[in-house]
Design a protein around this motif. Structure first.
Motif, PDB file in Angstrom:
ATOM      1  N   ILE A  34     -29.040  -2.219  33.354  1.00  0.00           N
ATOM      2  CA  ILE A  34     -28.192  -1.054  33.130  1.00  0.00           C
ATOM      3  C   ILE A  34     -29.116   0.155  33.153  1.00  0.00           C
ATOM      4  O   ILE A  34     -29.757   0.492  32.153  1.00  0.00           O
TER       5      ILE A  34
ATOM      6  N   ASP B 267     -29.218   5.203  31.707  1.00  0.00           N
ATOM      7  CA  ASP B 267     -28.269   5.051  32.805  1.00  0.00           C
ATOM      8  C   ASP B 267     -27.386   6.293  32.863  1.00  0.00           C
ATOM      9  O   ASP B 267     -26.475   6.456  32.052  1.00  0.00           O
TER      10      ASP B 267
ATOM     11  N   PHE C  25     -23.564   5.596  33.181  1.00  0.00           N
ATOM     12  CA  PHE C  25     -22.971   4.706  32.177  1.00  0.00           C
ATOM     13  C   PHE C  25     -21.500   5.077  31.966  1.00  0.00           C
ATOM     14  O   PHE C  25     -21.146   6.250  31.931  1.00  0.00           O
TER      15      PHE C  25
ATOM     16  N   LEU D 159     -27.101   5.491  24.481  1.00  0.00           N
ATOM     17  CA  LEU D 159     -26.234   4.477  25.089  1.00  0.00           C
ATOM     18  C   LEU D 159     -26.310   3.171  24.307  1.00  0.00           C
ATOM     19  O   LEU D 159     -25.299   2.494  24.089  1.00  0.00           O
TER      20      LEU D 159
END
Length: 274
Positions: free
Chosen positions: A98, A130, A133, A174
């Protein structure tokens, strides 16, 4: 008076990048003459960064665009080190990445099979910064982790400093949502964990007490230095040097920096620059 002699007796300096060597797309004043002075003293230097989006070659190109030429082998980003960490600890496995294409390429180059976030099962889910995301990724990788995949993060940073002090969201921002969804705690590769420091010291065949870490983040650069046994220089960028930021870990001493400075120009003067 504090003894700063270790600054000129060191074998190698490790520098953080964002907020230290550069701010946004501008080099920090004093960094070029500082590196020149270290070369005069016979001291090696490298760049130890939690940047999980760019490879060493890409970071080198960015630095060159700012006016600083650095050999790629002197740039040690978690982007390039993540695959080695996984291989050392878990062997060759299937990994969902990711993050950036560069992170995925680095993991693949270390001998792992990589699959996309919405493709099949993986042994490990690696989370980096990311910039694409989204909700569906969160749902899918949470399901993967709850089904048995290990959660590994490139770094815990919530943000990194951009131009004019703007906070740029990082991996940790994240990661918080994934940990909240799964009830798990990620295993982190980058600073302040020891792996990157040990990797750098091995590369330069240097003992901890012969190394100096220069960084702007007490939670990663300074804490990590204390854990790994390195000397450290905190670059405050003019922020108050509040001792309340130092982390006290159970059964351990405070992770105070050895030197606190406002900027790179002050460090240049301390190592004999004018």
């Amino acid at each position: 008076m504090l003894d700063h002699g270790f600054l000129t007796r060191a074998k190698v300096y490790f520098f953080d990048l964002d907020g230290c060597v550069y701010h946004g797309d501008q080099l920090s004043p004093g960094i070029i003459p500082l590196l020149g002075r270290l070369r005069q003293l016979g001291i090696d230097y490298a760049f130890l960064t939690n940047n999980s989006r760019l490879s060493a070659a890409e970071i080198g190109g960015r630095l060159a665009g700012m006016g600083l030429e650095v050999a790629p082998e002197c740039i040690l980003p978690v982007t390039d080190i993540a695959g080695r960490f996984i291989r050392d600890k878990y062997g060759a496995v299937t990994v969902k990445t990711i993050g950036s294409e560069s992170l995925e390429r680095g993991i693949s180059a270390a001998g792992h099979r990589t699959v996309s976030w919405d493709e099949g099962k993986a042994d490990i889910v690696v989370v980096g910064r990311d910039t694409a995301f989204h909700y569906d990724k969160l749902q899918q990788i949470s399901s993967d982790i709850l089904s048995g995949a290990r959660l590994v993060a490139t770094n815990p940073d919530i943000y990194h400093p951009g131009a004019d002090g703007i906070k740029i969201p990082e991996t940790g921002a994240l990661l918080a949502s994934i940990e909240a969804m799964t009830g798990t705690t990620a295993e982190c590769i980058g600073k302040p964990e020891p792996y990157m420091f040990l990797y750098g010291m091995k590369l330069y065949d240097a003992a901890p007490d012969s190394c100096v870490m220069v960084g702007d983040n007490p939670d990663t650069d300074i804490l990590g230095s204390a854990r790994a046994g390195l000397k450290s220089v905190w670059i405050t960028n003019g922020a108050p040097a509040d001792s309340s930021v130092w982390k006290r870990e159970p059964g351990q001493i405070l992770s105070c920096p050895d030197v606190v400075l406002n900027n790179m120009e002050e460090l240049y003067r301390l190592v004999g620059g004018f």
